[in-house]
Each structure stands twice: as structure tokens, then as C-alpha cells.
Enzyme design. Structure first.
Site, mmCIF file in Angstrom:
data_model
loop_
_atom_site.group_PDB
_atom_site.id
_atom_site.type_symbol
_atom_site.label_atom_id
_atom_site.label_comp_id
_atom_site.label_asym_id
_atom_site.label_seq_id
_atom_site.Cartn_x
_atom_site.Cartn_y
_atom_site.Cartn_z
ATOM 1 N N GLY A 31 65.071 18.474 39.117
ATOM 2 C CA GLY A 31 66.299 18.018 39.749
ATOM 3 C C GLY A 31 67.047 19.165 40.383
ATOM 4 N N GLY A 33 71.130 20.623 41.617
ATOM 5 C CA GLY A 33 72.567 20.505 41.470
ATOM 6 C C GLY A 33 73.286 21.357 42.487
ATOM 7 N N GLY A 34 74.599 21.477 42.316
ATOM 8 C CA GLY A 34 75.410 22.174 43.291
ATOM 9 C C GLY A 34 75.039 23.632 43.461
ATOM 10 N N MET A 35 74.719 24.336 42.379
ATOM 11 C CA MET A 35 74.413 25.765 42.466
ATOM 12 C C MET A 35 73.039 26.115 41.913
ATOM 13 S SD MET A 35 76.780 27.387 44.001
ATOM 14 C CE MET A 35 76.178 29.017 43.593
ATOM 15 N N LYS A 53 66.282 26.354 34.648
ATOM 16 C CA LYS A 53 67.409 26.162 35.571
ATOM 17 C C LYS A 53 67.602 27.471 36.318
ATOM 18 C CE LYS A 53 72.281 24.707 35.402
ATOM 19 N NZ LYS A 53 73.356 24.286 34.452
ATOM 20 N N ASP A 146 81.643 17.591 31.546
ATOM 21 C CA ASP A 146 80.826 16.826 32.488
ATOM 22 C C ASP A 146 79.924 15.847 31.737
ATOM 23 O OD1 ASP A 146 80.095 16.052 35.031
ATOM 24 O OD2 ASP A 146 78.541 17.575 35.258
#
Length: 419
Positions: A31, A33-35, A53, A146
Site C-alpha cells: 500500500g 500513504g502520504g509520505m 514501510k 488515526d
């Protein structure tokens, strides 16, 4: 678990596939994400799949994100709870930082939330353990900020794992900086939407939204990005869940409506209070935390030998985070603690080699006693205390324990099994 970034070219992300970082061979994208981007990777030293990640830092401005990334890795790696995703490693190579995590192939709670409403009985199996995980994180000075279905992984259908503390806040004085919205708009609390200071009660609101969605198949307000739905959350009361599902227990509805109060001070005092209220409802009382069975992955055939551990017979403890099994000796009373040269009585189970010293385990910390009604737990006036399923154990009193219960000695967490 992550949303795609419009400003991150597909080719730039795909370039990682087939490469290595820190000795991990990147296999495929999980996946984005933003950063950061999350990949599945293979660790040849242990012949296992992991999730990585990755954050690429290309300019000085991104150094702020790198500092936050380092902080995330250190904070989450220190958490040890059966319902929090395990962090294995952290590293940096030539402007690229990465966190190595446990790989879970079972999907996320988003898959469940997107389907038809589920019963309170099924929802309790998923929400109460996540509540326990958040209670523990809060006790360590960490707020998630979150909480949403896509950040709750499923090791198996009834085994949730809370993940992605990328927006965490450390210690009370660092919880949320005014002026900037944090979290995902759909599950954000009113104070997050307004860019105000956030804290533990923000996680209460978000977890209640997730539970509301599981029970009704929708959120009390529309899916939000910008505009009136956000204003609705700030100005209006949420629609009672019984409007959509008339069979919802009135006590459950009362708990949800309180947890979804616009004003943080009107919600539950803390996450533990919310979990206690849910646990006291029918079906909530039967929920316990247990060690998950290993997920069946498409690993290389040589991995099979590593995962085929013999079945443990008799009562035992499992050290969370490492999975180490500690068998209990065959006697009616078992002392948990640390071996020491000045001990008048050495413990039957030595927790020292398993992080006991760092976790503040006393030399004579707790006693497990077998009686007619089953196994009982007693704190032996330990220095840093004992808890059962996150609730403090009063010294000198006996507490009934069952398979799957979580015992915390100091900061060391153990899962108890009778067989």
C-alpha cells in the site's frame, strides 16, 4: 492500509520492487500513504516475509518527516501487546528510511466494515481487543490519532492488530499541535477536524466511529473529505445507531453516543473506562486476548521447518513480542519473578532472560495458584505492580485467570494458556 498518493509517480514506487534495502528483498507493493510506501519483503536470514514501510527523503524540508519517522520506529518498537503489530527493525540508507514490521496477510477491518452490518457479538471480538491495545499505548504516553478500519489488521477473523502509529503523539506535552488537522477526516474527532490539541479521548471518538460502522454498516455522518459533513460533526449530534439497526441494545447505544460526544470532556474519562463499559455488556464479557495462530503465507518451502513448533502441553505463558513459550512446572503454586543471588526463594519461572530486568519485574513478583475453580493470580507486593487484562491486580488478592488472559508483570506482558 494506505491511500494512494497523487503526487507520487507509480513508476517511482514500482522501482523498489526487486531491489534490496538493509538486506531485505522487496517483493511487491502492499500500500501507499502520504509520505511512505509499504512493501512485502523477504528476510533471507530468518526465511520469513516482513512488511517494510519506506520513506524517501529528497530535500531538507523532508528532514522533519524523517525525524518523526525515527520517533515512530523507536516508540512503536517498544510497545509489546498481543493486539499491536510488532516492529522488528529500523534503518536508513542514502536518504531512505525504513521500518520493518510483522507481515499480516489476512486483510484489514476495512474489508469487514465495507460489508453488511455485523452483530454486537462479532463486533465485540474485534473492538474490545483494539480498545485494550489503545489502553496500553496510552499508558505508555502514546496516542494513535488515526484509528480507522484500514489500520486494524486481521491476523485471523477474530484477531485484530492495531497498526500504523504514523501520527502518534509522545507524552502529554507533545499530544497534538494546534492549527493542523491530524488523522483521516472520515474517522477524525471534532478537535482533530478543527486543528485543536488532541489526546487520548480523540482515540475514544475514532474507535467509537469504527464500532458504529460495524454495527450499522455506515457512519453517523457522511463520508467526509471537505465541506458540510465535517461541519455536521462539529455542530450536530450523531444519529443514534438504533435508527439504522433497531435491535441494538439500548445500553450499547448509550455507550456509543457518549463516546461520540462533540466535547472531549463529555466522553469517557479514558480508553480503559470505555473498554470496561463495553466488556460489561452481554457478549462483551466473554472476549479475551489470546495469542494468534501463525498466518499461512506463501513462503518458500524451506520456511516450513522453522514454523513447525511442537504443540505445548500443559499450562504455559507466552511472552508477547517474541512468542517465547514458558511452561509452568507441575505444581499447584508457581512463583513468577527474577533469579537473583540474594533471593531467599528463587522463582519457579525466571522472567529475567525475557526482558524482566528492563521491564521492572521484581524477584518475587506474582504467584499463580491452581485451585478447584481453576488458576488464580496474586501479586506479591511487587515494586511495579501486576495487571490482568490491563486492570491492576491488588496485592494479596486472588484473581481468576483463563486461557488467553494477558498478565503484565511490571511492563512485561505475558499471555496465559491452561493447555
Amino acid at each position: 492500509m494506505y491511500q494512494a498518493r497523487e503526487d507520487q509517480p507509480e513508476s517511482a514506487v514500482a522501482d523498489w520492487v526487486g531491489r534490496k534495502i538493509g538486506g531485505y528483498a522487496i517483493d511487491s507493493i502492499i500500500g501507499r500513504g502520504g509520505m511512505a510506501t509499504v512493501f512485502r519483503a523477504h528476510q533471507p536470514q530468518l526465511d520469513r516475509w516482513v512488511a517494510i514501510k519506506i520513506l524517501q527523503v529528497k530535500d531538507a524540508d523532508n528532514e522533519l518527516f524523517l525525524a518523526s519517522f525515527r520517533r515512530e520506529a523507536k516508540a512503536i518498537a517498544a510497545l509489546r501487546h498481543p493486539n499491536i503489530l510488532t516492529v522488528y527493525d529500523y534503518g536508513e540508507e542514502e536518504g531512505t528510511a525504513y521500518i520493518v514490521m510483522e507481515y499480516i496477510a489476512g486483510g484489514t477491518l476495512e474489508d469487514v466494515a465495507s460489508e453488511a452490518p455485523i452483530s454486537w457479538s462479532d463486533a465485540a471480538d474485534l473492538i474490545i481487543p483494539v480498545g485494550h491495545a489503545l489502553t496500553y499505548a496510552h499508558s505508555q504516553g502514546i496516542v494513535h490519532c488515526d484509528v480507522k478500519p484500514s489500520n486494524i489488521l486481521l491476523a485471523r477473523p477474530d484477531w485484530p492488530l492495531l497498526a500504523d502509529f504514523g501520527l502518534l503523539r509522545l507524552r502529554d506535552q507533545e499530544m497534538g499541535k494546534p492549527g493542523m488537522m491530524s488523522g483521516t477526516p472520515t474517522y477524525a474527532s471534532p478537535e482533530q477536524i478543527m486543528g485543536q490539541e488532541v489526546g487520548r479521548r480523540s482515540d475514544i471518538y475514532s474507535l467509537a466511529l469504527v464500532l458504529y460502522q460495524l454495527l450499522t454498516g455506515q457512519l453517523p455522518f457522511e463520508d467526509v473529505s471537505l465541506g458540510s459533513p465535517m461541519l455536521q460533526r462539529l455542530l450536530e449530534y450523531p444519529t443514534p445507531p438504533s435508527t439504522y439497526e433497531p435491535d441494538i441494545d439500548s445500553r450499547l447505544e448509550e455507550i456509543l453516543m457518549r463516546a461520540l460526544s462533540r466535547e472531549p470532556e463529555k466522553r469517557f474519562q479514558d480508553m480503559e473506562a470505555l473498554v470496561t463499559a463495553l466488556s460489561e455488556l452481554p457478549e462483551g464479557q466473554r472476549v479475551f486476548v489470546a495469542e494468534p495462530e501463525p498466518a499461512v503465507l506463501d513462503r518458500p518451502s524451506s520456511t516450513k521447518a522453522l514454523s513447525e513448533h511442537p504443540v505445548t502441553q500443559g499450562p504455559h505463558l507466552v511472552v508477547t513480542g517474541t512468542g517465547t513459550v514458558l511452561s509452568l512446572p507441575q505444581r499447584k503454586e508457581v512463583i513468577l519473578g527474577r533469579v537473583g543471588p540474594q533471593n531467599a526463594q528463587q522463582p519457579d519461572v525466571d522472567l529475567g532472560p525475557h526482558g524482566g530486568i528492563q521491564a521492572g519485574v521484581s524477584r518475587q513478583h506474582a504467584r499463580l495458584r491452581y485451585a478447584a475453580e481453576g488458576w488464580l493470580l496474586e501479586d506479591l507486593e511487587s515494586t511495579n505492580g501486576t495487571s490482568l487484562n490491563m486492570a491492576p491486580v491488588e496485592p494479596g488478592k486472588l484473581y481468576r485467570i483463563r486461557s488467553g488472559d494477558v498478565i503484565r508483570c511490571g511492563r512485561l506482558m505475558l499471555v496465559f494458556f491452561e493447555k
